[in-house]
Structures are given as C-alpha cells and as structure tokens.
Design an enzyme around this catalytic site. Structure first.
Site, PDB file in Angstrom:
ATOM      1  CB  THR A 128      -0.926   0.026   1.234  1.00 34.05           C
ATOM      2  OG1 THR A 128      -1.747  -1.145   1.200  1.00 34.05           O
ATOM      3  CG2 THR A 128      -1.806   1.261   1.255  1.00 34.05           C
ATOM      4  CB  CYS A 170     -18.464  -5.876   4.526  1.00 36.16           C
ATOM      5  SG  CYS A 170     -19.274  -7.390   4.088  1.00 36.16           S
TER       6      CYS A 170
HETATM    7  C1  LIG Z   1      -2.123  -7.225  -0.484  1.00 29.68           C
HETATM    8  C2  LIG Z   1      -2.043  -6.322  -1.655  1.00 29.68           C
HETATM    9  C3  LIG Z   1      -1.750  -4.968  -1.515  1.00 29.68           C
HETATM   10  C4  LIG Z   1      -1.547  -4.322  -0.164  1.00 29.68           C
HETATM   11  O1  LIG Z   1      -0.350  -4.733   0.390  1.00 29.68           O
HETATM   12  P1  LIG Z   1       0.005  -4.403   1.926  1.00 29.68           P
HETATM   13  O2  LIG Z   1       1.403  -4.850   2.046  1.00 29.68           O
HETATM   14  O3  LIG Z   1      -0.964  -5.198   2.730  1.00 29.68           O
HETATM   15  O4  LIG Z   1      -0.157  -2.941   2.111  1.00 29.68           O
HETATM   16  C5  LIG Z   1      -1.656  -4.200  -2.659  1.00 29.68           C
HETATM   17  N1  LIG Z   1      -1.860  -4.722  -3.867  1.00 29.68           N
HETATM   18  C6  LIG Z   1      -2.159  -6.022  -4.052  1.00 29.68           C
HETATM   19  C7  LIG Z   1      -2.353  -6.548  -5.423  1.00 29.68           C
HETATM   20  C8  LIG Z   1      -2.271  -6.859  -2.952  1.00 29.68           C
HETATM   21  O5  LIG Z   1      -2.585  -8.133  -3.137  1.00 29.68           O
END
Ligand SMILES: *Cc1c(COP(=O)(O)O)cnc(C)c1O
Length: 399
Positions: free
Chosen positions: A81, A335
C-alpha cells in the site's frame, strides 16, 4: 508445519491472497534482530549499528537480485500500500509539469485506485481502462489511451482476486516506446512468477512480504535509477533514510525476514507452482461437476494457487456463511460499515451482480494438502446443493 500450530476444528485456511503465515525459517532468521542484534542500521559509530546495516545491506541485495535490479533501486516501505502510494503520488508530484494524465485499470487493487482518485481530486486526469472478459488488458486500448500529457501507466502484475497475470513485458515495451513511466503492483506476483525489471521495462515495482510467508508491515518499492532515472517526490519526510525517498528508522527484523521469504520463494518457485497448479485443478475438477459454476479470470494466465468461481442460483452471503465452519476463504464482495458491494473486479469482467456476490476466492498456499482440498470441495458441493434446494431461505438472505 502450520498443521502443528493449528488448533483442531479451526477452518482450513484457503485465503492466501489476503495474507500468509510466517514461515518458520523466516521467523528464525528474524529472531536475533529483535534482541542481540537490535541496532539501528543508521548508527554509524558502533558495532550495533554496523551489524544491523550489514543485515539490511544483504537483504537489499537479495530483493534486488529477485527482480534483476541493483540494491540502490530498492526502497523499503511498510508494505505494498505504501509502495503504491509512493510510486503514484511520488511520480505525479515530480512530473506534473510534464503532464497530469495517468492510466490504470479497473481491476487494480484499491491501493492503486485510491491514490489515483486522490490525484483526480487535485486536478489530475485518470484513465481507468476496462479489461476483457478473461481479465486481461487489451493492449490496443492501452496504446489508444496514451496522450502527450501521460506521465504514468500503472498495471498490476497479478490480480489479488482472480489471479490473472497481465502481460508485463508487452506493456513495458509500449510505455518505453512512448517515453512514459511504467509502474506495476507486484504484491501478488513476487516470488510466484519470474519478474525482471529490465526485460519487462518496468520503472517502478511494488512488493510486500506478507503474501509470501514474511510478516506483515514490510514491503519495498523498486525505483529505476538509469535508462531512465525515475524522479520521485518523497511522501514521508524526516531523517533522510532510503536516500531521502522514505524517511523512518529501518525495521531490521522485518527486512531480514522479507529477504529470507523471497529467497525461499524463489528457490521453491518452480516445484511449488507445479504443486499448487495440481491442487487448484483438483479443486476445480470437483467443483465444476456441479451445474452453474463459472471460472472467473483467464484459465491459464493466472497465479498457480488462485481459483475464483461464481455460483449461479445461490445467495452469496448464505454461501459464505455455510462454508465458514470448514474453510476460511473470501468472497467477491467487500463490506464497508454501511453496505456490501459486489467486487469491482468481477463487475469489470462483466459478471452480473448476483454472480459477483455469489463468488468464492480460493487462495491455495504452501501448507495446504490434497486432503484439505478434497474436504473443502466436498463441503462446497454440499453447501451449494443444499442452498439450491432451499430457494425460499436462500433468496431471503440479505447482503
Ligand atoms: C495485499 C495487496 C496490496 C496491499 O499490500 P500491503 O502490504 O498489505 O499494504 C496491494 N496490492 C495487491 C495486489 C495486494 O494483493
């Protein structure tokens, strides 16, 4: 291994796109860095700092090697993220005098869509490309969407719901020819498919640890340093860590664990993909014996451990509720505090609201066995059949 930790009677875990447990080997590599080797990698005056710095340096090299980059091109973050936010907002701020148009795709993760929406509120123009019914991007549409003021194209490597793998090398070639930066969210792809930032002409690549058996809260952004050198505006200002692009004391144990997880995933990639593909096929062969079961996403251009299906004639919430005691999976709905909405990914594939709601995402991983797959398949078949026999109860369930 997970079996030993799991209490009996807990549901079988098939939600590996959401997160994965920490591999024992990863945990063991991390442990010394909480206690004996607790130094701050930025402390340059004593051995505590030097030890931590050496561990971070080795980890950075491992991550760079995994995607054919150099260590200077790796910026540690708290996860994908943050890496996506840094890539998209960082490029937007650094290049806005060149242009304010960004291209991305309807099926992206919210960690890409939301930063883009934020930029739209600041006056950027965002093009959201549709996908084909199999989830793949139409490259002609991408080419047509490119404008003189386009500064960035962001297309994910592997989709977190339907596992679809986008043609990165082709997208990279289109972007490089047009002199536009190419970012890819590789959160689901790292360690599972070959990634090569040079061959694929990728300029920025987001990674995370917790989808590949490292802990949560650690990730990285690859930022190309030459041909072209990507400019990036930092989003966290402070002590000037990570060459000024991401301030904040480095989280040494998580970084060490992340690198260990990448190393394991790459070593086992080929054999594990074969094993996961067999498990996925075993699951699909059993489920598809029922009528009205639809596969979501391309049948082969997908992550080995991903199966996503829509189920006709049942209520999505009732289906999930029925399966909950047996298997931990996700459905194609999100949700929020006030309402349930169908998956934006399945809607982008052209699925009806009913089929988008009544969908199941199976994320098969390192610790799943054939026996577990059979148990889940039997339970899903029984639940679906039973729901279809109770049309009244089924249709009265609410979202
Ligand atoms: C899990 C995921 C994220 C978020 O990653 P985090 O490390 O949890 O912030 C972003 N993009 C994709 C495609 C994901 O699967």
């Amino acid at each position: 291994m997970l079996g030993e930790q799991t209490l009996t009677n807990r549901p079988i875990y098939l939600d590996c796109h959401a997160t994965t447990p920490v591999d024992q080997r990863v945990l063991e590599a991390m442990l010394p860095f909480f206690t004996e080797n607790f130094g701050n990698p930025a402390s340059i005056n004593h051995i505590y700092g030097w030890e931590a710095e050496a561990a971070v340096k080795a980890a950075r090299q491992t991550l760079a090697d995994a995607i054919n980059a150099t260590p200077e091109e790796i910026i540690f973050t708290s996860g994908a993220t943050e890496a996506n936010n840094l890539a998209i907002k960082g490029v937007a701020e650094a290049y806005f005098s060149k242009g304010r148009h960004i291209i991305t795709v309807q099926t992206e993760h919210n960690a890409v869509l939301d930063p883009c929406n934020y930029l739209r509120s600041l006056g950027f123009d965002i093009t959201l490309l549709p996908v084909q019914p199999d989830g793949l991007l139409d490259l002609n549409q991408l080419e047509k969407a490119i404008r003189p003021d386009t500064i960035l194209v962001s297309v994910m490597a592997a989709n977190n719901e339907i596992g679809v793998l986008q043609p990165l090398a082709e997208i990279g070639a289109i972007c490089r020819n047009a002199n536009i930066l190419f970012h890819t969210d590789a959160a689901q792809a790292l360690g599972k498919i070959p990634l090569n930032v040079d061959a694929m002409k990728i300029d920025l690549l987001s990674m995370t640890g917790h989808k590949i058996y490292a802990p949560k809260g650690i990730g990285a952004l690859y930022v190309r340093r030459r041909n072209p050198r990507v400019k990036l505006s930092p989003q966290l200002h402070g002590g000037g860590h990570e060459r000024g692009m991401r301030s904040g004391t480095l989280y040494t144990p998580q970084i060490v664990g992340f690198a260990k997880a990448v190393e394991i995933a790459l070593t086992e990639q080929e054999s594990e993909n074969q094993r996961l593909t067999q498990l996925r096929q075993r699951l699909w062969e059993q489920l598809s014996q029922l009528e009205g079961i639809y596969l979501n996403g391309h049948p082969t251009q997908r992550l080995a451990g991903n199966l996503n299906i829509s189920v006709e004639g049942v209520d999505g919430a009732a289906l999930l509720l029925g399966l909950q005691p047996v298997v931990a999976i996700s459905s194609g709905s999100a949700c929020t505090s006030t309402k349930t909405t169908p998956s934006h990914v399945l809607i982008a594939l052209g699925r009806s609201e009913q089929l988008a709601y009544a969908s199941l995402r199976f994320g098969i991983g390192r610790y799943n066995t054939e026996e577990e797959i059979d148990q889940v398949a039997q339970s899903a078949i029984a639940t679906i059949s039973s729901l279809r026999r109770q049309p009244l109860l089924n249709s009265s369930a609410t979202h």
